[in-house]
Design an enzyme around this catalytic site. Structure first.
Site, short mmCIF file in Angstrom:
data_model
loop_
_atom_site.label_atom_id
_atom_site.label_comp_id
_atom_site.label_asym_id
_atom_site.label_seq_id
_atom_site.Cartn_x
_atom_site.Cartn_y
_atom_site.Cartn_z
N GLU A 1 -3.85 -3.01 -9.90
CA GLU A 1 -5.06 -3.38 -9.16
C GLU A 1 -4.72 -4.03 -7.83
O GLU A 1 -3.73 -4.74 -7.71
CB GLU A 1 -5.87 -4.39 -9.99
CG GLU A 1 -6.38 -3.80 -11.28
CD GLU A 1 -6.99 -4.85 -12.20
OE1 GLU A 1 -7.53 -5.86 -11.71
OE2 GLU A 1 -6.92 -4.66 -13.42
N CYS B 1 3.02 -7.76 -16.98
CA CYS B 1 3.76 -8.98 -16.66
C CYS B 1 4.38 -9.50 -17.95
O CYS B 1 3.81 -9.34 -19.02
CB CYS B 1 2.79 -10.03 -16.10
SG CYS B 1 3.58 -11.57 -15.61
N CYS C 1 -7.73 -10.37 -11.28
CA CYS C 1 -6.81 -9.27 -11.55
C CYS C 1 -6.48 -9.09 -13.02
O CYS C 1 -6.51 -10.01 -13.79
CB CYS C 1 -5.54 -9.46 -10.74
SG CYS C 1 -5.67 -8.53 -9.21
#
Ligand code: SAH
Length: 368
Positions: free
Chosen positions: A96, A116, A350
């Site tokens: 994104e 992540c 996000c």
């Protein structure tokens, strides 16, 4: 076999001097690299470049591949014009990016990794772990693709999207040099912020490069017990070590440090927590503080009421608690602002759009 699996370089991730070295092997004159580089970064595809001959295009194709992230979804906020993209990458993964209006111009929030591995408990981006790093061309490509789609010039960058930028250190540093290049996007270092959960060794590495970017630290708690309970990275790099790195970063670069503090109801939003935060920052970073504006390190705290992510179970703080928290910081000489919620109607924080696109299953990435 795709180009990705061959030795071909990613064209958008190459510096002009690297392009020049490669093109020289094919007998191209030295000005060719600059011509190609500046057009690439304005969103022109190699096959659309009218001032480049067929031989140069063939040379490019022999040592590089060109790929621009493709807008898979685009949401425009009816409230403030914020634009959020879900970009599809060459291998089908998505990230994104968000384009926002700031005082000094358009700023883009970009992603640094697919997923992540830092595991922050409140964050949507980390739920499926890290799938892979973005390469330099994909970091630059988010900006080039957004500029091209919107027909605008983007003046600033915040690295606050999906991923931990300092966990993709080499590509991110290369990216910083590329976007700052005067023949390319020409975005000033002072208009670039890099946000990190606190990979201390990498903060020292970054410091030594002397790039005048703004460092933003995701702090979110003033004591190790609370911080470790929401940010696993704190077990490796506790608060004291992190703030020592911040003090060194400032001493070396002279750049002010921003702190992100996500307010989670009942977890880190009490008046006591606010006092603890102010005391911590003053003690560690501004020991010679004389008055509200005095002291060594200019500090700014961004307060962000937590965006509620269904999987995390955290609730954002009441408005009054947020206001109180900010007031206490100010009373202790710490500048604080409550983050404007841009694009609140398009879920612009996000990680959430990518999660929706993936479905609830997530993806088997790696974790810290
Ligand atoms: N990995 C980097 C940058 C990405 S996140 C970092 O940790 O700084 C950008 C910011 O949004 C960080 O401060 C992060 O802690 C915060 N954030 C993540 N999830 C959030 C949520 N659900 N609500 C509010 N802030 C969040």
């Amino acid at each position: 076999m795709t180009d990705r699996q061959t030795e071909k370089r990613d064209l958008l991730g190459m510096l002009p001097e690297e392009l020049q070295t490669e093109l020289a092997k094919y007998g191209e004159p030295s000005f060719r690299a600059k011509q190609i580089f500046s057009q690439l970064h304005r969103g022109v595809r190699p096959d659309e470049m009218t001032n480049i001959g067929a031989a140069a295009k063939e040379a490019l194709a022999s040592f590089s591949r060109y790929y621009l992230p493709q807008p898979e979804q685009k949401l425009v906020s009816a409230i403030d014009g914020t634009v959020k993209y879900l970009f599809r990458l060459h291998d089908g993964n998505c990230v994104e990016s968000v384009v926002m209006k700031y005082e000094h111009g358009l700023t883009i929030c970009i992603s640094s990794q697919v997923g992540c591995r830092m595991g922050c408990k409140f964050c949507a981006s980390t739920i499926g772990g890290r799938v892979r790093d973005l390469d330099t061309g994909e970091l630059v490509g988010q900006i080039v693709a957004a500029q091209k789609d919107l027909g605008v010039r983007i003046a600033g960058i915040v690295m606050m999207g999906i991923g931990e930028p300092l966990d993709n250190y080499d590509n991110v540093v290369r990216f910083l040099r590329l976007v700052n290049h005067p023949d390319g996007l020409n975005i000033g270092y002072r208009h670039i912020s890099l946000s990190t959960c606190g990979l201390v060794d990498r903060i020292y590495d970054l410091m030594k490069l002397d790039l005048p970017i703004t460092l933003s630290i995701s702090l979110h708690a003033a004591d190790d017990e609370t911080r470790s309970s929401i940010m696993p990275v704190n077990k490796r790099y506790p608060i004291d070590t992190l703030l020592d790195a911040c003090a060194s970063y400032f001493a070396h670069t002279g750049r002010r440090i921003s702190f992100e503090y996500t307010l989670i109801a009942g977890k880190n939003d009490s008046p006591k927590a606010a006092v603890a935060l102010a005391d911590l920052l003053n003690r560690k970073l501004r020991p010679e503080r004389r008055g509200p504006e005095g002291g060594a390190v200019p500090i700014h705290v961004n307060l962000i009421p937590v965006n509620e992510v269904s999987e995390t179970g955290f609730t954002h703080s009441e408005k009054a608690a947020v206001r109180r928290f900010a007031e206490i910081l100010e009373q202790h000489g710490i500048r604080a602002t409550v983050r404007r919620r841009l694009g609140s109607d398009i879920n612009a924080s996000c990680g959430q759009l990518r999660r929706q696109a993936l479905g609830a299953s997530g993806q088997g990435g790696d974790a810290l």
